[in-house]
Design a protein around this motif. Structure first.
Motif, mmCIF file in Angstrom:
data_model
loop_
_atom_site.group_PDB
_atom_site.id
_atom_site.type_symbol
_atom_site.label_atom_id
_atom_site.label_comp_id
_atom_site.label_asym_id
_atom_site.label_seq_id
_atom_site.Cartn_x
_atom_site.Cartn_y
_atom_site.Cartn_z
ATOM 1 N N GLY A 358 0.847 -1.253 0.056
ATOM 2 C CA GLY A 358 0.147 -0.002 0.036
ATOM 3 C C GLY A 358 0.833 1.348 -0.050
ATOM 4 O O GLY A 358 0.581 2.236 0.728
ATOM 5 N N VAL A 359 2.106 1.360 -0.693
ATOM 6 C CA VAL A 359 2.734 2.269 -0.753
ATOM 7 C C VAL A 359 2.411 3.364 -1.674
ATOM 8 O O VAL A 359 1.913 3.040 -2.775
ATOM 9 C CB VAL A 359 4.338 1.910 -1.217
ATOM 10 C CG1 VAL A 359 5.278 3.028 -1.183
ATOM 11 C CG2 VAL A 359 4.797 0.947 0.139
ATOM 12 N N ALA A 360 2.494 4.654 -1.283
ATOM 13 C CA ALA A 360 2.303 5.931 -2.383
ATOM 14 C C ALA A 360 0.845 5.815 -3.061
ATOM 15 O O ALA A 360 0.771 5.987 -3.898
ATOM 16 C CB ALA A 360 3.319 5.957 -3.095
ATOM 17 N N VAL A 361 -0.172 5.295 -2.078
ATOM 18 C CA VAL A 361 -1.622 5.264 -2.518
ATOM 19 C C VAL A 361 -2.147 6.737 -2.684
ATOM 20 O O VAL A 361 -1.995 7.383 -1.517
ATOM 21 C CB VAL A 361 -2.566 4.490 -1.743
ATOM 22 C CG1 VAL A 361 -3.945 4.580 -2.379
ATOM 23 C CG2 VAL A 361 -1.856 3.054 -1.589
ATOM 24 N N THR A 362 -2.601 7.388 -3.710
ATOM 25 C CA THR A 362 -2.962 8.808 -3.712
ATOM 26 C C THR A 362 -4.587 8.590 -2.987
ATOM 27 O O THR A 362 -5.282 7.887 -2.882
ATOM 28 C CB THR A 362 -3.218 9.078 -5.285
ATOM 29 O OG1 THR A 362 -4.226 8.262 -5.890
ATOM 30 C CG2 THR A 362 -1.911 9.246 -5.853
ATOM 31 N N GLY A 363 -4.513 9.957 -2.251
ATOM 32 C CA GLY A 363 -5.800 10.296 -1.654
ATOM 33 C C GLY A 363 -5.928 9.688 -0.458
ATOM 34 O O GLY A 363 -7.002 9.872 0.099
ATOM 35 N N ASN A 367 1.223 6.599 3.770
ATOM 36 C CA ASN A 367 2.217 6.322 2.835
ATOM 37 C C ASN A 367 2.549 4.771 2.623
ATOM 38 O O ASN A 367 3.341 4.404 1.828
ATOM 39 C CB ASN A 367 3.453 7.151 2.918
ATOM 40 C CG ASN A 367 3.265 8.616 2.851
ATOM 41 O OD1 ASN A 367 2.465 9.078 1.796
ATOM 42 N ND2 ASN A 367 3.874 9.545 3.735
ATOM 43 N N SER A 368 2.020 4.119 3.554
ATOM 44 C CA SER A 368 2.184 2.735 3.399
ATOM 45 C C SER A 368 1.193 1.887 4.437
ATOM 46 O O SER A 368 0.697 2.752 5.358
ATOM 47 C CB SER A 368 3.713 2.213 3.708
ATOM 48 O OG SER A 368 4.025 2.053 5.095
ATOM 49 N N LEU A 369 0.885 0.661 4.313
ATOM 50 C CA LEU A 369 0.060 0.096 5.420
ATOM 51 C C LEU A 369 0.545 0.110 6.627
ATOM 52 O O LEU A 369 -0.213 -0.021 7.541
ATOM 53 C CB LEU A 369 0.125 -1.372 4.850
ATOM 54 C CG LEU A 369 -0.695 -2.242 5.753
ATOM 55 C CD1 LEU A 369 -2.353 -2.144 5.567
ATOM 56 C CD2 LEU A 369 -0.522 -3.711 5.166
ATOM 57 N N ASN A 370 1.870 0.204 6.797
ATOM 58 C CA ASN A 370 2.590 0.305 8.203
ATOM 59 C C ASN A 370 2.111 1.666 8.946
ATOM 60 O O ASN A 370 2.186 1.464 10.233
ATOM 61 C CB ASN A 370 4.010 0.052 8.066
ATOM 62 C CG ASN A 370 4.757 -0.116 9.485
ATOM 63 O OD1 ASN A 370 4.487 -1.220 9.853
ATOM 64 N ND2 ASN A 370 5.426 0.680 9.930
ATOM 65 N N GLU A 371 1.738 2.749 8.314
ATOM 66 C CA GLU A 371 1.375 3.841 8.797
ATOM 67 C C GLU A 371 -0.216 3.892 9.245
ATOM 68 O O GLU A 371 -0.607 4.891 9.839
ATOM 69 C CB GLU A 371 1.701 4.841 7.912
ATOM 70 C CG GLU A 371 3.067 5.027 7.622
ATOM 71 C CD GLU A 371 3.641 6.300 6.647
ATOM 72 O OE1 GLU A 371 2.579 7.101 6.484
ATOM 73 O OE2 GLU A 371 4.933 6.549 6.539
ATOM 74 N N VAL A 372 -1.108 2.790 8.913
ATOM 75 C CA VAL A 372 -2.632 3.038 8.992
ATOM 76 C C VAL A 372 -2.776 3.227 10.523
ATOM 77 O O VAL A 372 -2.221 2.524 11.340
ATOM 78 C CB VAL A 372 -3.320 1.985 8.479
ATOM 79 C CG1 VAL A 372 -3.171 2.083 6.754
ATOM 80 C CG2 VAL A 372 -2.759 0.682 9.004
ATOM 81 N N ASP A 373 -3.938 4.308 10.594
ATOM 82 C CA ASP A 373 -4.149 4.549 11.846
ATOM 83 C C ASP A 373 -5.799 4.655 11.638
ATOM 84 O O ASP A 373 -6.255 5.383 10.624
ATOM 85 C CB ASP A 373 -3.728 5.957 12.375
ATOM 86 C CG ASP A 373 -4.128 6.369 13.726
ATOM 87 O OD1 ASP A 373 -5.151 6.615 13.808
ATOM 88 O OD2 ASP A 373 -3.232 6.450 14.767
ATOM 89 N N VAL A 374 -6.515 4.048 12.735
ATOM 90 C CA VAL A 374 -8.035 4.158 12.710
ATOM 91 C C VAL A 374 -8.606 4.727 13.823
ATOM 92 O O VAL A 374 -9.831 4.371 14.203
ATOM 93 C CB VAL A 374 -8.435 2.717 12.376
ATOM 94 C CG1 VAL A 374 -7.970 2.264 10.984
ATOM 95 C CG2 VAL A 374 -8.195 1.489 13.434
ATOM 96 N N THR A 375 -7.919 5.648 14.410
ATOM 97 C CA THR A 375 -8.428 6.299 15.731
ATOM 98 C C THR A 375 -9.453 7.389 15.719
ATOM 99 O O THR A 375 -9.876 8.146 16.477
ATOM 100 C CB THR A 375 -7.190 6.569 16.721
ATOM 101 O OG1 THR A 375 -6.401 7.597 15.798
ATOM 102 C CG2 THR A 375 -6.368 5.552 16.950
#
Length: 471
Positions: A358-363, A367-375
């Motif tokens: 999931g690197v550099a997905v626009t919108g 910037n990657s799956l490792n950064e996802v935050d759902v808070t």
């Protein structure tokens, strides 16, 4: 007819023919006992040359068939691990969807979902690092396109694709990536005069009266997991900046107290800011920038993705200018799937670590799956886009592996089995003994040897008749 005793021509003739019959009988015995009609070069020089080449081909085909079966096992090992990671990603997506239902979730629910996602990402990284065939790692990137940076403190090679050629490529940042950042309009120089509520990205943070600027910064950073924002002292002012780089990173901040030296300094007017995507070149060619990552889109380095670190003197900016080189190596898995030189097939398996999906997905701010935050609701929406991209990416890798297994390995294996059967049959025709024919020859030669022995015995008796003339 003359009668002589010096030379027994009849006996010599019988012995000569007996020798021929005995030699032929011995050859028949050899062919029947070994099963081969060509046992040495003298038995058929041309046949020996052809059959020995076919024997080498037969041995090669057997080994190549075994190689394809082992290769299938390697692919299945990787695909099995990818299947498990896919199941984990589906679970992560469900958690993101649950967080997106913000109307029923409180801070504790958001935090619980994020904790479970963090654990799931750790598991993905663990599977990526530990999946091996023997001692060969399959999913950590070492079986695909790998790269190292000459300045590892500022440049990290994330991944490459099958289009990425090996080589050394210069990296330069022409416009630094920027995090969204806001500095209080007035610097806090004394303790808070009164309780204050600072709202950052929709999260209310209570600041108690008496807090110094250091205390305020520490209090804001207690909520970083919820706000996605970090606070720091920047040149005497309180600065907030997003954890993520790029144009999709945002900050909104407002206070219930006017900006003053005895308040946080942000004031009662809503302040907003967005980040800036990085721009730069790889191998002298403009790359696609997203957040603080650069993706090569043309040239020999096509498909290479790198991440640039934050500037050590300004955390809100990425590094800028020339950043050394990246050395790229294509370490695709190469399988010998034929009986002859260079009859190979290869496939690259990219890194499946969370930092490479999931690197550099626009919108999306991540910037990657490792950064996802759902808070938060907005974060959960952005996370869904990254997770969906990671699932698509993983599915494509599994599809490539499946196609390689079915269309390359298994098809070639089946073809080689057919080729092996036909080659063995051809070698058998040339070299194997035809027992029906050889038994007939053996019987004939055996009779000739018996008859020759008897005739030789009789020929040796012909000189006995001369004795009657001497009486």
């Amino acid at each position: 007819m003359t009668l002589t005793i010096q030379n027994n021509v009849g006996a010599l003739n019988a012995r000569n023919n007996l020798n021929r019959s005995s030699s032929a009988l011995n050859k028949s015995i050899e062919r029947l006992s070994t099963g081969f009609k060509v046992n040495r070069g003298a038995d058929g020089p041309a046949a020996l040359v052809i059959s020995e080449k076919q024997r080498a081909q037969i041995a090669g085909l057997k080994t190549a068939i075994a190689n394809t079966e082992k290769a299938v096992s390697v692919v299945q090992t990787a695909e099995g691990a990818l299947n498990e990671i896919n199941s984990i990603l589906i679970k992560v997506r469900s958690l993101a969807l649950d967080s997106a239902n913000s109307g029923v979730n409180d801070a504790d629910a958001f935090a619980a979902n994020q904790a479970e996602i963090d654990n799931a990402l750790d598991t993905i990284n663990r599977i990526s690092s530990n999946t091996q065939f023997g001692e060969k790692s399959l999913l950590d990137g070492s079986a695909g396109v790998t790269g190292t940076a000459s300045v590892p403190a500022t440049v990290t090679f994330l991944k490459g694709t099958g289009d990425t050629s090996g080589g050394t490529y210069a990296v330069a940042v022409t416009t630094a990536g920027e995090r969204a950042n806001i500095t209080g309009g007035t610097s806090q120089t004394t303790a808070l005069a009164a309780d204050e509520v600072l709202t950052v990205n929709g999260v209310s943070i209570k600041l108690n009266a008496g807090l110094s600027q250091t205390g305020v910064i520490a209090r804001i950073n207690e909520f970083t997991d919820q706000t996605g924002v970090v606070a720091e002292n920047r040149s005497g002012g309180t600065r907030l900046y997003s954890k993520e780089f790029g144009a999709d990173a945002e900050i909104e901040v407002v206070s219930d107290k006017a900006a003053a030296t005895s308040s946080s300094g942000f004031g009662t007017t809503l302040l907003t800011d967005t980040g800036l995507n990085i721009q730069g070149t790889i191998d002298g060619v403009a790359a696609s920038g997203k957040g603080n990552t650069l993706t090569s889109v043309s040239g020999a380095s096509t498909g290479a993705v790198i991440r640039l670190a934050a500037d050590t003197t300004n955390a809100a900016l990425s590094v800028n200018g020339a950043q050394g080189n990246i050395s790229v190596q294509n370490n695709s898995l190469v399988f010998q799937i034929g009986a002859n030189q260079n009859q190979t097939a290869k496939i690259a398996i990219q890194s499946i670590k969370a930092d490479s999906l999931g690197v550099a997905v626009t919108g999306t701010k991540f910037n990657s799956l490792n950064e996802v935050d759902v808070t938060s609701f907005d974060n959960a929406q952005d996370a869904l886009k990254v997770i969906d991209a990671a699932i698509d990416e993983l599915s494509n890798i599994r599809g490539d592996l499946g196609a390689f297994q079915a269309n390359t390995l298994e098809s070639i294996g089946n073809n080689m089995r057919s080729t092996l059967e036909n080659t063995v049959n051809a070698e058998s025709v040339i070299r194997d003994t035809d027992f029906a024919e050889e038994i007939s020859k053996f019987t004939n030669n055996q009779i000739l040897v018996q008859a020759g022995t008897s005739v030789l015995s009789s020929a040796n008796q012909t000189t006995q008749s001369i004795l009657s003339l001497l009486q």
